[in-house]
Design a protein around this motif. Structure first.
Motif, short mmCIF file in Angstrom:
data_model
loop_
_atom_site.label_atom_id
_atom_site.label_comp_id
_atom_site.label_asym_id
_atom_site.label_seq_id
_atom_site.Cartn_x
_atom_site.Cartn_y
_atom_site.Cartn_z
N GLN A 34 0.64 -1.67 -0.06
CA GLN A 34 0.38 -0.10 0.58
C GLN A 34 0.60 0.91 -0.34
OE1 GLN A 34 -3.02 -0.32 2.80
NE2 GLN A 34 -3.48 -1.78 3.05
N TYR A 36 1.00 5.39 1.23
CA TYR A 36 -0.39 6.67 1.93
C TYR A 36 0.62 7.74 1.89
CZ TYR A 36 -2.34 3.65 3.98
OH TYR A 36 -3.91 1.34 5.00
N GLN A 38 0.87 11.59 3.61
CA GLN A 38 1.05 12.21 4.45
C GLN A 38 1.11 13.35 5.10
OE1 GLN A 38 2.69 10.28 7.94
NE2 GLN A 38 1.52 11.31 10.04
N GLY A 41 1.54 16.78 10.70
CA GLY A 41 0.70 16.74 11.23
C GLY A 41 -0.19 16.38 11.13
N ARG A 42 -0.77 15.14 10.07
CA ARG A 42 -2.60 14.62 10.06
C ARG A 42 -1.87 13.14 9.65
NH1 ARG A 42 -4.88 18.76 7.81
NH2 ARG A 42 -6.89 16.72 7.25
N GLY A 43 -3.16 12.89 9.84
CA GLY A 43 -2.78 11.12 9.66
C GLY A 43 -2.33 11.03 8.45
N PRO A 44 -1.72 9.47 8.01
CA PRO A 44 -1.41 9.00 6.66
C PRO A 44 -3.36 8.69 5.87
CG PRO A 44 0.11 7.49 7.81
CD PRO A 44 -1.03 8.65 8.83
N PHE A 46 -5.10 6.78 2.97
CA PHE A 46 -4.20 5.63 1.15
C PHE A 46 -4.78 5.93 -0.05
CE2 PHE A 46 -4.50 1.33 -0.04
CZ PHE A 46 -6.22 1.61 -1.25
N LEU A 89 4.22 7.28 2.20
CA LEU A 89 5.10 5.73 2.94
C LEU A 89 4.21 4.78 1.84
CD1 LEU A 89 3.42 7.77 6.32
CD2 LEU A 89 5.93 7.14 6.16
N LYS A 100 -2.14 -5.04 9.43
CA LYS A 100 -0.65 -5.35 10.48
C LYS A 100 0.07 -4.47 9.67
CE LYS A 100 2.59 -7.15 13.66
NZ LYS A 100 3.03 -7.98 14.58
N LEU A 101 0.15 -3.07 9.18
CA LEU A 101 0.38 -1.74 8.43
C LEU A 101 2.36 -1.57 9.40
CD1 LEU A 101 -1.92 0.70 6.87
CD2 LEU A 101 -0.89 -2.10 6.29
N PHE A 103 5.43 0.24 7.78
CA PHE A 103 5.86 1.02 7.29
C PHE A 103 7.29 1.41 7.29
CE2 PHE A 103 1.18 3.33 6.42
CZ PHE A 103 0.87 2.75 7.48
N GLY A 104 6.97 2.09 5.80
CA GLY A 104 8.73 2.97 6.03
C GLY A 104 8.58 3.93 6.63
N ALA A 105 9.59 4.57 7.02
CA ALA A 105 10.14 6.10 6.83
C ALA A 105 9.41 6.56 6.23
CB ALA A 105 12.24 6.20 7.46
#
Lengths: 113, 115
Positions: A34, A36, A38, A41-44, A46, A89, A100-101, A103-105
């Motif tokens: 997947q 994403y 971002q 200050g916000r959530g990722p 999709f 991301l 259960k994601l 994530f990369g940096a």
């Protein structure tokens, strides 16, 4: 252990050009991957999901490729716009372990007018 | 239709204290996952709740615990806070019947600062 690598340096491109972001993974055989977006200050949010049996997936100006031999995914934004500036991301996902994601940096993209 | 909401937005605590963060999932969603995101890093999976039980857990100590209520909302509790717990805490919700590929919707996060 599972490792996900994304371009650690920020990517600066000119408006209208194509941005290409890379996601490499090791010790991992994800069934899906997947991407994403971002904003600070916000959530990722999709963007796209690609399955291991899909080579390429497109959505409007976005294109994702998934090469299970190279263990790599490429994320392209064509005709980029300043509004595309954000951190992107990638999250490879195994078939087990429901959502259960891992994530990369992330890679920060800056599109300049 | 409200998306995922989290409270509070910001929180400042001192070392050794305890904190509780709250999350309301998107309408119709039954699964809640919690993530910790340190500055400049990607989100790290803490744990996931479904049917009021912890179903999966990431590599986090027992100081991190949670709960899911019958209305699917969830809490994240962190005891004995350390400076390293300072981060953005994200809640994500999904509908389990959608399977592993079901889209997760993230909330705006709670920024926790530990002094």
């Amino acid at each position: 252990s599972q490792k996900i690598e994304q371009n650690s340096e920020a990517l600066n491109i000119q408006e209208g050009k194509t941005a290409t972001l890379t996601c490499n993974y090791t010790n991992y055989s994800p069934a899906y991957l997947q991407w994403y977006r971002q904003d600070p200050g916000r959530g990722p949010v999709f963007l796209l999901l690609i399955r291991e049996n899909e080579k390429e997936k497109r959505k409007e100006r976005l294109k994702v490729t998934f090469d299970t031999t190279l263990k790599q995914s490429l994320f392209h934004i064509t005709a980029s716009q300043p509004a595309d500036s954000a951190t992107y991301l990638c999250a490879p996902l195994s078939s087990g372990g429901y959502n259960k994601l891992i994530f990369g940096a992330g890679t920060r993209l800056a599109v300049h007018p | 239709d409200a998306g995922v909401t989290q409270s509070p937005t910001h929180l400042i605590k001192t070392r050794g204290q305890q904190v509780t963060l709250r999350c309301s999932p998107k309408s119709g969603h039954d699964t809640v996952s919690w993530y910790q995101q340190a500055l400049g890093q990607g989100p790290q999976f803490i744990f996931q709740y479904y049917e009021e039980e912890e179903r999966q857990r990431g590599n986090f100590p027992d100081r991190f615990s949670g709960h899911q209520f019958p209305n699917y909302s969830s809490e994240l509790n962190v005891n004995a806070l350390l400076l390293g717990d300072s981060a953005l805490y994200l809640c994500a919700s999904s509908l389990r019947v959608g399977g592993s590929t079901d889209t997760q919707y993230f909330g705006p996060g709670t920024r926790l600062t530990v002094l």
